[in-house]
Write a protein that holds these residues in place. Structure first.
Motif, PDB file in Angstrom:
ATOM      1  N   GLU A  31       3.097  -2.349  11.053  1.00  0.00           N
ATOM      2  CA  GLU A  31       2.458  -2.542   9.750  1.00  0.00           C
ATOM      3  C   GLU A  31       3.287  -1.891   8.641  1.00  0.00           C
ATOM      4  OE1 GLU A  31      -1.975  -1.981   9.288  1.00  0.00           O
ATOM      5  OE2 GLU A  31      -1.291  -0.666   7.687  1.00  0.00           O
ATOM      6  N   PHE A  63     -19.052  -4.028  13.166  1.00  0.00           N
ATOM      7  CA  PHE A  63     -18.143  -3.632  12.091  1.00  0.00           C
ATOM      8  C   PHE A  63     -17.765  -4.899  11.343  1.00  0.00           C
ATOM      9  CE2 PHE A  63     -13.823  -3.459  10.474  1.00  0.00           C
ATOM     10  CZ  PHE A  63     -13.760  -2.251   9.797  1.00  0.00           C
ATOM     11  N   TYR A  86     -20.388   4.557   9.291  1.00  0.00           N
ATOM     12  CA  TYR A  86     -19.180   4.065   8.639  1.00  0.00           C
ATOM     13  C   TYR A  86     -18.378   5.236   8.110  1.00  0.00           C
ATOM     14  CZ  TYR A  86     -16.146   1.197   5.723  1.00  0.00           C
ATOM     15  OH  TYR A  86     -15.041   0.582   5.168  1.00  0.00           O
ATOM     16  N   ASP A 117      -0.004  -0.572  14.371  1.00  0.00           N
ATOM     17  CA  ASP A 117      -0.314   0.082  13.105  1.00  0.00           C
ATOM     18  C   ASP A 117      -0.181   1.576  13.399  1.00  0.00           C
ATOM     19  OD1 ASP A 117      -1.338   1.219  10.859  1.00  0.00           O
ATOM     20  OD2 ASP A 117      -3.204   0.063  10.828  1.00  0.00           O
ATOM     21  N   TYR A 167     -15.596  -6.615   7.907  1.00  0.00           N
ATOM     22  CA  TYR A 167     -14.708  -6.481   6.740  1.00  0.00           C
ATOM     23  C   TYR A 167     -14.469  -7.885   6.181  1.00  0.00           C
ATOM     24  CZ  TYR A 167     -12.000  -3.921   3.420  1.00  0.00           C
ATOM     25  OH  TYR A 167     -11.588  -3.343   2.242  1.00  0.00           O
ATOM     26  N   GLU A 173      -4.220  -5.091  13.509  1.00  0.00           N
ATOM     27  CA  GLU A 173      -5.587  -4.544  13.548  1.00  0.00           C
ATOM     28  C   GLU A 173      -6.583  -5.516  14.184  1.00  0.00           C
ATOM     29  OE1 GLU A 173      -5.242  -4.048   9.386  1.00  0.00           O
ATOM     30  OE2 GLU A 173      -4.996  -1.876   9.454  1.00  0.00           O
ATOM     31  N   LYS A 213      -8.695  -7.829   4.069  1.00  0.00           N
ATOM     32  CA  LYS A 213      -7.691  -6.766   3.915  1.00  0.00           C
ATOM     33  C   LYS A 213      -6.936  -6.473   5.206  1.00  0.00           C
ATOM     34  CE  LYS A 213      -7.105  -1.843   3.303  1.00  0.00           C
ATOM     35  NZ  LYS A 213      -7.634  -0.523   2.989  1.00  0.00           N
ATOM     36  N   LEU A 214      -7.638  -6.579   6.329  1.00  0.00           N
ATOM     37  CA  LEU A 214      -7.073  -6.094   7.587  1.00  0.00           C
ATOM     38  C   LEU A 214      -6.048  -7.089   8.135  1.00  0.00           C
ATOM     39  CD1 LEU A 214     -10.427  -4.661   8.925  1.00  0.00           C
ATOM     40  CD2 LEU A 214      -8.489  -3.389   7.972  1.00  0.00           C
ATOM     41  N   ARG A 215      -5.072  -6.569   8.860  1.00  0.00           N
ATOM     42  CA  ARG A 215      -3.969  -7.401   9.344  1.00  0.00           C
ATOM     43  C   ARG A 215      -4.282  -7.985  10.718  1.00  0.00           C
ATOM     44  NH1 ARG A 215      -2.259  -3.717   5.271  1.00  0.00           N
ATOM     45  NH2 ARG A 215      -3.832  -2.638   6.484  1.00  0.00           N
ATOM     46  N   GLY A 246     -14.909   4.720   7.060  1.00  0.00           N
ATOM     47  CA  GLY A 246     -13.791   4.253   6.239  1.00  0.00           C
ATOM     48  C   GLY A 246     -12.514   4.115   7.037  1.00  0.00           C
ATOM     49  N   GLY A 247     -12.555   4.460   8.302  1.00  0.00           N
ATOM     50  CA  GLY A 247     -11.413   4.265   9.202  1.00  0.00           C
ATOM     51  C   GLY A 247     -11.830   3.263  10.265  1.00  0.00           C
ATOM     52  N   MET A 248     -11.099   2.160  10.347  1.00  0.00           N
ATOM     53  CA  MET A 248     -11.470   1.109  11.305  1.00  0.00           C
ATOM     54  C   MET A 248     -11.473   1.641  12.744  1.00  0.00           C
ATOM     55  SD  MET A 248      -9.329  -2.368  11.968  1.00  0.00           S
ATOM     56  CE  MET A 248     -10.114  -3.814  12.639  1.00  0.00           C
ATOM     57  N   GLU A 289       0.837  -1.198   0.000  1.00  0.00           N
ATOM     58  CA  GLU A 289       0.000   0.000   0.000  1.00  0.00           C
ATOM     59  C   GLU A 289       0.876   1.253   0.000  1.00  0.00           C
ATOM     60  OE1 GLU A 289      -3.437  -2.058   2.807  1.00  0.00           O
ATOM     61  OE2 GLU A 289      -1.755  -0.974   3.657  1.00  0.00           O
ATOM     62  N   ASP A 341      -3.504   4.135  11.268  1.00  0.00           N
ATOM     63  CA  ASP A 341      -4.546   3.406  10.541  1.00  0.00           C
ATOM     64  C   ASP A 341      -5.507   4.403   9.896  1.00  0.00           C
ATOM     65  OD1 ASP A 341      -5.920   0.695  10.098  1.00  0.00           O
ATOM     66  OD2 ASP A 341      -7.525   2.003  10.782  1.00  0.00           O
ATOM     67  N   GLY A 342      -5.840   4.108   8.629  1.00  0.00           N
ATOM     68  CA  GLY A 342      -6.758   5.003   7.914  1.00  0.00           C
ATOM     69  C   GLY A 342      -6.048   6.230   7.378  1.00  0.00           C
ATOM     70  N   SER A 343      -4.727   6.107   7.134  1.00  0.00           N
ATOM     71  CA  SER A 343      -3.978   7.321   6.749  1.00  0.00           C
ATOM     72  C   SER A 343      -4.424   7.879   5.395  1.00  0.00           C
ATOM     73  CB  SER A 343      -2.473   7.063   6.762  1.00  0.00           C
ATOM     74  OG  SER A 343      -2.161   5.976   5.939  1.00  0.00           O
TER      75      SER A 343
HETATM   76  P1  AHM Z   1      -4.557   1.073   6.514  1.00  0.00           P
HETATM   77  O1  AHM Z   1      -4.000   0.390   7.720  1.00  0.00           O
HETATM   78  O2  AHM Z   1      -3.650   0.945   5.336  1.00  0.00           O
HETATM   79  O3  AHM Z   1      -4.959   2.484   6.767  1.00  0.00           O
HETATM   80  O4  AHM Z   1      -5.886   0.257   6.053  1.00  0.00           O
HETATM   81  C1  AHM Z   1      -6.862  -0.061   7.006  1.00  0.00           C
HETATM   82  C2  AHM Z   1      -8.146   0.685   6.720  1.00  0.00           C
HETATM   83  C3  AHM Z   1      -9.141   0.551   7.838  1.00  0.00           C
HETATM   84  O5  AHM Z   1      -9.051   1.612   8.721  1.00  0.00           O
HETATM   85  C4  AHM Z   1     -10.480   0.561   7.114  1.00  0.00           C
HETATM   86  O6  AHM Z   1     -11.477  -0.138   7.794  1.00  0.00           O
HETATM   87  C5  AHM Z   1     -10.145  -0.096   5.816  1.00  0.00           C
HETATM   88  O7  AHM Z   1      -8.751   0.126   5.595  1.00  0.00           O
HETATM   89  C6  AHM Z   1     -10.940   0.460   4.671  1.00  0.00           C
HETATM   90  O8  AHM Z   1     -10.440  -0.044   3.493  1.00  0.00           O
HETATM   91  P2  AHM Z   1     -11.148   0.143   2.060  1.00  0.00           P
HETATM   92  O9  AHM Z   1     -11.590   1.558   1.995  1.00  0.00           O
HETATM   93  O10 AHM Z   1     -10.046  -0.211   1.107  1.00  0.00           O
HETATM   94  O11 AHM Z   1     -12.280  -0.830   2.014  1.00  0.00           O
END
Ligand code: AHM
Ligand code: MG
Length: 309
Positions: free
Chosen positions: A84, A238, A219, A104, A240, A256, A250-252, A221-223, A55, A107-109
């Motif tokens: 991460e 929540f 929601y 991490d 994913y 995470e 996607k999440l580690r 977009g930031g976990m 990423e 997160d959500g940067s």
């Molecule tokens: P990151 O650690 O690279 O920021 O990715 C984690 C984030 C989470 O905060 C969020 O829930 C998720 O990616 C959203 O991903 P997407 O928008 O790709 O579905």
């Protein structure tokens, strides 16, 4: 507002947290304060580099990572740290402590430029041996910071509950919510990776369940802020799920999934994967392995993972 003005160190000592864990958390809290300053003052642009998961990194990801690794080094308590943003874990052979800390840094940067809330996540294990064990084996604490209009640090200690602290104007984290407790049912939902509905009609059924129940969408977009919403309101879910391009999600796991599963377990919630198994029972095979994530109110997580089975 805090009613009794308890610093997080005082509160955790009263709760019986041992000195080493409190000391690690002290250094973590310092790193959160520095990261907060950097976010307010720093460069929010891209770094032109990629992390171990391929990423794009922004300059802030790299700075936050450095701030945390320096603070954990100062603690002399973390034998191994894994980020991460780093390909490999870092070992400090000379440290007197034996802890493993996974984090991490930001997160959500990707939400930084949009000025949405972001966070930092930490998991703490009492032994540096991870690969081959269950993710929850030896886990003693987890915490996360939210950088929003207010700066909060939410901490869970094994068997000692989940508690929220807020940064005050003299730089101290003060207790704002003790013994956070999640209800078993909910009317909130935070659905990650919604595009999966097209390839997996079962996820569309889950979505239909929430619409039929007239649940409220929360929601961002930031976990971190999405899960913090659940802990703040006392209920929610929540999700994913996996998709064809991300067969394990996607999440580690270590950066995470496991820290949040631990925090939610301490708050009467649950953290499951798509198969309905506890995230903390996942065998660690790689520091950067992924996991699907279904976290929140017990009955809702069960209903949703049953629908996806
Ligand atoms: P990151 O650690 O690279 O920021 O990715 C984690 C984030 C989470 O905060 C969020 O829930 C998720 O990616 C959203 O991903 P997407 O928008 O790709 O579905
Ligand atoms: Mg992340």
């Amino acid at each position: 507002m805090p009613s009794d003005n308890q610093s997080f160190n005082y509160f955790l000592r009263e709760r019986g947290a041992d000195w080493d864990v409190r000391s690690l958390l002290y250094h973590i809290a310092r790193s959160v304060k520095y990261i907060n300053f950097s976010i307010r003052a720093g460069n929010t642009g891209g770094a032109g580099t990629e992390n171990a998961s391929g990423e794009s990194q922004i300059a802030m990801d790299i700075l936050a990572d450095k701030i945390i690794s320096k603070e954990l080094e100062k603690s002399q308590l973390a034998k191994v740290i894994a980020s991460e943003e780093q390909d490999e874990p870092m070992t400090f052979k000379s440290h007197r402590g034996n802890y493993f800390v996974a984090y991490d840094p930001l997160d959500g940067s990707s939400l930084v430029d949009a000025n949405l809330a972001i966070g930092t996540i930490f998991g703490i294990w009492e032994s540096p041996e991870m690969v081959g064990n269950k993710a929850g084996d030896g886990m003693v604490a987890a915490c996360y910071a939210v950088y929003g209009p207010r700066i909060t640090l939410t901490i869970a200690l094994k068997g000692k509950g989940c508690h929220e602290f807020e940064l005050n104007d003299v730089g101290e984290f003060i207790l704002t919510r003790a013994d956070i407790t999640i209800k078993d049912d909910t009317t909130y939902f935070a659905p990650g990776n919604l595009k999966v509905c097209r390839e997996n009609p079962k996820y569309a059924t889950v979505m239909q369940r929430w619409l039929t129940k007239q649940s409220k969408l929360r929601y961002s977009g930031g976990m971190v802020p999405d899960l913090h919403h659940i802990l703040s309101k006392g209920h929610g879910i929540f999700t994913y799920p996996k998709d064809k391009s991300q067969p394990e999600g996607k999440l580690r796991l270590l950066f995470e999934g496991a820290p949040f599963a631990f925090l939610f377990n301490e708050a009467n919630g649950v953290g499951k994967n798509q198969a309905g198994h506890d995230i903390l029972d996942t065998i660690v095979t790689d520091y950067h392995q992924n996991t699907t994530v279904f976290i929140g109110s017990k009955n809702e997580v069960k209903a949703v993972t049953d629908l996806l089975a």
